[in-house]
Motif scaffolding. Structure first.
Motif, short mmCIF file in Angstrom:
data_model
loop_
_atom_site.label_atom_id
_atom_site.label_comp_id
_atom_site.label_asym_id
_atom_site.label_seq_id
_atom_site.Cartn_x
_atom_site.Cartn_y
_atom_site.Cartn_z
N VAL A 25 0.86 -1.18 0.00
CA VAL A 25 0.00 0.00 0.00
C VAL A 25 0.89 1.23 0.00
O VAL A 25 1.47 1.60 1.01
CB VAL A 25 -0.95 0.01 1.23
CG1 VAL A 25 -1.84 1.25 1.18
CG2 VAL A 25 -1.80 -1.24 1.25
N ARG A 26 1.02 1.85 -1.15
CA ARG A 26 1.94 2.97 -1.33
C ARG A 26 1.57 4.15 -0.46
O ARG A 26 0.41 4.34 -0.08
CB ARG A 26 1.96 3.40 -2.81
CG ARG A 26 2.34 2.28 -3.76
CD ARG A 26 2.45 2.82 -5.18
NE ARG A 26 1.25 3.50 -5.61
CZ ARG A 26 0.20 2.89 -6.15
NH1 ARG A 26 0.21 1.58 -6.28
NH2 ARG A 26 -0.86 3.57 -6.54
N ASP A 27 2.58 4.98 -0.15
CA ASP A 27 2.35 6.17 0.67
C ASP A 27 1.30 7.08 0.04
O ASP A 27 0.55 7.74 0.72
CB ASP A 27 3.66 6.94 0.87
CG ASP A 27 4.60 6.21 1.81
OD1 ASP A 27 4.12 5.36 2.58
OD2 ASP A 27 5.81 6.49 1.78
N VAL A 140 -9.03 -0.20 -4.28
CA VAL A 140 -8.53 -0.16 -2.90
C VAL A 140 -9.67 -0.56 -1.96
O VAL A 140 -10.83 -0.23 -2.21
CB VAL A 140 -8.02 1.25 -2.54
CG1 VAL A 140 -7.67 1.36 -1.06
CG2 VAL A 140 -6.82 1.62 -3.40
N GLY A 141 -9.33 -1.27 -0.88
CA GLY A 141 -10.33 -1.68 0.09
C GLY A 141 -10.10 -1.04 1.45
O GLY A 141 -8.95 -0.89 1.88
N PRO A 163 -4.11 -4.05 -1.72
CA PRO A 163 -4.16 -2.63 -1.33
C PRO A 163 -5.36 -2.39 -0.42
O PRO A 163 -6.33 -1.72 -0.78
CB PRO A 163 -4.29 -1.91 -2.67
CG PRO A 163 -5.01 -2.90 -3.54
CD PRO A 163 -4.56 -4.26 -3.10
N THR A 164 -5.30 -2.97 0.78
CA THR A 164 -6.39 -2.85 1.75
C THR A 164 -5.87 -2.23 3.03
O THR A 164 -4.79 -2.57 3.50
CB THR A 164 -7.00 -4.24 2.06
OG1 THR A 164 -7.57 -4.78 0.86
CG2 THR A 164 -8.08 -4.13 3.12
#
Length: 202
Positions: A25-27, A140-141, A163-164
């Protein structure tokens, strides 16, 4: 603006940067979400069901969007995705203009459980295969829970490439003094870590 000040939005935003989330999960994604959301405007009773929780959010959708962020556009509630011969329903689906992606919200009235992540991964895969447009980023979740144990969250996400993010909600305004104290402790800890790094590098 007054409501954001009263709810300690700034302090919650800064504290959210310390989330225990997967590296995947990117900044740029993390910076658009909070670790804790304050939903005092829902005026829910002491005991309520997930259906009542969802219904109250829909009834107060404007305030909910103001709390989660300005770039959100509401897509639908109980959004249907079909996999095989079965229908599945995502609690709330939004589109985030800044991230150019769909954002699925799953609402939980209890504490976060590891099995919640598997369900969200399933929804995100269905969205990306069947609903995401070619010019959009992966979905995204957000699993929105009444509470979470950071160690359980870390274990659940440690091998996940999804990406949660796991966030919790509060139904009453958080004591701003407590938020400031946590922020002060975080600042002190960061400064100590920087000093340790300088000593180790010398």
């Amino acid at each position: 603006m007054e409501r954001q000040l009263d709810s300690g939005y700034f302090e919650r935003y800064i504290l959210s940067t310390e989330n225990l989330e997967p590296i995947y999960v990117r900044d740029s994604i993390k910076s658009n979400f909070l670790d804790t959301y304050v939903l005092e405007f829902l005026n829910l009773p002491e005991k309520f069901s997930e259906h009542e929780f969802k219904k109250s959010i829909i009834a107060n959708l404007k305030d909910f969007i103001l709390e989660i962020g300005k770039d959100f556009t509401f897509v639908g509630k109980e959004y249907r995705v079909m996999v095989g011969n079965s229908d599945y329903y995502i609690d709330l689906l939004f589109y985030h203009r800044g991230l150019a992606c769909l954002v699925a919200f799953e609402l939980k009235i209890g504490a976060f459980k590891p099995e919640h992540l598997g369900k969200m991964n399933f929804y995100l895969e269905a969205l990306d295969r069947e609903h995401k447009k070619s010019n959009e980023n992966p979905s995204v979740g957000i699993i929105l829970c009444a509470s979470k144990d950071d160690e359980v969250v870390e274990f659940a996400l440690s091998r996940s490439l999804s990406p949660t993010l796991i966030s919790e909600y509060k139904l009453k305004l958080i004591d701003k003094q407590l938020l400031r104290q946590k922020l002060h402790e975080l600042t002190e800890m960061t400064e100590l870590n920087m000093i340790d790094d300088e000593v180790n590098n010398d």
